[in-house]
Structure formats: structure tokens, C-alpha cells
Design a protein around this motif. Structure first.
Motif, PDB file in Angstrom:
ATOM      1  N   GLU C  23      -5.483  -5.400   1.561  1.00 53.29           N
ATOM      2  CA  GLU C  23      -5.842  -6.113   0.335  1.00 53.29           C
ATOM      3  C   GLU C  23      -6.570  -5.202  -0.643  1.00 53.29           C
ATOM      4  O   GLU C  23      -6.422  -5.336  -1.856  1.00 53.29           O
ATOM      5  N   GLU C  24      -7.348  -4.290  -0.096  1.00 56.16           N
ATOM      6  CA  GLU C  24      -8.016  -3.356  -0.985  1.00 56.16           C
ATOM      7  C   GLU C  24      -6.990  -2.490  -1.708  1.00 56.16           C
ATOM      8  O   GLU C  24      -7.069  -2.278  -2.929  1.00 56.16           O
ATOM      9  N   ASN C  27      -5.505  -4.500  -4.415  1.00 58.12           N
ATOM     10  CA  ASN C  27      -6.386  -4.628  -5.583  1.00 58.12           C
ATOM     11  C   ASN C  27      -6.316  -3.391  -6.459  1.00 58.12           C
ATOM     12  O   ASN C  27      -6.306  -3.495  -7.691  1.00 58.12           O
ATOM     13  N   GLU C  31      -5.126  -3.300 -10.352  1.00 56.52           N
ATOM     14  CA  GLU C  31      -5.934  -2.722 -11.420  1.00 56.52           C
ATOM     15  C   GLU C  31      -5.091  -1.733 -12.218  1.00 56.52           C
ATOM     16  O   GLU C  31      -5.139  -1.710 -13.450  1.00 56.52           O
TER      17      GLU C  31
ATOM     18  N   LYS D  58     -15.239 -12.005   2.115  1.00 57.66           N
ATOM     19  CA  LYS D  58     -15.122 -11.521   0.749  1.00 57.66           C
ATOM     20  C   LYS D  58     -16.234 -12.105  -0.123  1.00 57.66           C
ATOM     21  O   LYS D  58     -16.852 -11.402  -0.924  1.00 57.66           O
TER      22      LYS D  58
END
Lengths: 92, 92, 92, 92
Positions: C23-24, C27, C31, D58
Motif C-alpha cells: 500500500e505504501e 501511495n 502521488e 493506519k
DNA sequence: CTGCCATTTTACCGGC
DNA sequence: GCCGGTAAAATGGCAG
């Protein structure tokens, strides 16, 4: 003009007008909502915080609780419950 | 009664209850909307297309035209419009 | 170590860490995506139209045509297509 | 073919291809994510609960805490803090 | 394979 | 006028 290509224009029109009518009602309501917030703000309340409060009150009303048992089982397995060393510490 | 930190609890309470009341009405309306779409679907209409229609009817006609034109300009710039080639083919 | 309730905490931990890692990465990508759109916008492109273009390019061409046809059928059923009147006018 | 209507087709194309490239990478990542969940499920974990845990972890990482002071002021004014009679009781 | 739910994406609205 | 956050719409995965 209607019943072209096997669809009923009148039936379709009725559905769509019904939708548009409901959406208009919805818009009115949302305008009212905005007015309430605007007035609250005008007498000094913080709208953002108000919204948070409302959200909290909404969440409380929801079940949420049901699956918490199962959730706790997993938390325990992960060491996320107070009595165990936590994943968070490792992350830190 | 609860005027803490210079905030009137009662006044705030009234605002919040008003908001929650309006939101409940809104939820009802949205449920009605869903029902209308569900019924339309059950008699064979394509809900996605219906929504496109409703969106088009909501937009000012000039805006619709403007956006379509802009889309065509972008398509042309990317060679996505068959117009030019087909004109050539027709000329040939 | 923490095999409570028949669940392997370590195994679960590994799964969850893997998810969080992915998930990082996601992200970061998102971005980057935002940056691209922002830059396009800063040099004058219309982001909304760009997204429409991208969606069209993603769709199979037959599906695009099919959907446009269906939209026209619905429009015709509602009398939103000027085609018929204008044809009549032209004939007149 | 390019630079029609005052927009640069090449520039637009570059932006769009960049977007499509990033989206492809994102799709790959999401497929990996699905695979992880699928495997976790295949060895007996409850995917829904896993997602809840991940969400909790999170949330903890987020600030959230900052505005809680102000929030407490409002809560106090509303009687939502333990020491006061609560709005919820009235709702119940 | 259809309906449902969750996630994701899009559009809107208020604030700065 | 832009940006940020918030609500709505649409897409896609999942279960039955």
C-alpha cells in the motif's frame, strides 16, 4: 416519438422525471443543511468540529461492535492488545 | 446549564439536532432514489445510461457543447478522431 | 509465540506487513499520478477532459460505440435528439 | 496532426502516456495486494478482519489528536463527556 | 451470472 | 482562483 428501438419513451421519461424530482428535493435539503452550518458559524461555532461531533454520534449508532470479538482474537494474535507486546512498538 | 468555556451547549445541541434531522430526511430521499433506479433496472433500463441522460439534462446546453468540443480538440490532437483519415479515404 | 485461539500471530503479521508495504508503494504511485495531472494543469490542460480521454482509450472501441448508440436510443426515446425534427425541417 | 487549436498534441500525448504507465504499475500493485489477501484467506484468515486491523494501524499513525482538545470543549458543552449527562441518553 | 458490498474515483463546496 | 476536504457515483471483486 416514443417506443423507438423497443424501449418505451414514456416509461423512461416517467422514471427520469421521478429521479429529477427527488434530486430537487435533495438539493433543497442540502441547502437547508448549509444554512444551518452557516448560522452556527455566524454565532461563533467551529463548523469543522461540529461535523466531527456529528460523525462521532453517527458512528456510535452503528453496530461496529459485532465483529469486535473476532477482531480481538486477531489483535491478540498480533500482540496489539495491552497485555502483549505490540506491533506498534516494533514499527516505532 | 452547560456553558463551559464560553460555549452554549444548548445552542450547539439545537444546531446539531437540526443537522441530524435534515440528514435523516436526506437519507430517506436517497433511498427513494435508489428504489427508482432499481425499479427502472428491473424493467430493463440501463441505469448507467439513465444517469448519463440525467446529467446531460442537468447541464446547461452550452456547457455540454463546450465540453464536447474540448474533448474533440483533445482527441484530434492525439489522432483519435478518424475524421481526417476518413476524409482522405473518401477523397481517394 | 503468540498462537492464541488457534491463530498464528507471526503468519498474520507477515501478511499484514506485506499488505502495508504494497500500500505504501501504491501511495507513492498515486502521488506521482497527482503530480503529473498537476503539471499538465499548470501548463494549461484541462484535467477533467484528460481523464475522459484516458477512460476512452482504456475502453474497447466496440464498447464505446455500443454505449454511444444506447445513449442515442434513450435520447431519441425522450425527444432529446434534434435529428428527427431537423430532418423534417430539411425536408420542408 | 499535432498543435491543432493551439494545444500541443505531443505534449498532451506525453502526459497521457505517463499517466497510463503509472496506472499500469498501480494495477500490478493492486493485483499483488489481492494475491496477498487471497493467500491469507486460503490459510484460514478472515480478510475482512485483516482489513480492519490494517485500517486501525493506519489511523493510529495519523495525527487525529491535534484538534481533540477543541473537540473536547464542544463535547463538554454538549454533555458528551463522562462527567456530564449526555446527548446520547436523550437520544435513547 | 447476478446482485451486493467495498473500494476507488469523480464532482462539489467552502475556505484562504 | 486554487486548494483542500467531503459527499456522490462508478467501478470492480466477491459470494451465493
Amino acid at each position: 416519438m416514443t417506443d423507438i428501438s423497443g424501449i418505451s419513451g414514456n416509461q423512461l421519461r416517467l422514471f427520469i422525471e421521478k429521479v429529477e424530482c427527488l434530486e430537487e428535493e435533495k438539493n433543497d435539503l442540502m441547502e437547508n443543511l448549509r444554512d444551518v452550518f452557516a448560522e452556527a458559524k455566524s454565532v461563533g461555532f467551529d463548523v469543522k468540529i461540529m461535523k466531527q461531533i456529528i460523525k462521532l454520534r453517527k458512528m456510535k449508532k452503528e453496530d461496529v461492535v459485532e465483529q469486535e470479538e473476532l477482531l480481538d482474537i486477531y489483535k491478540a494474535a498480533l500482540g496489539m492488545l495491552p497485555s502483549f507486546e505490540s506491533l506498534d512498538e516494533q514499527a516505532a
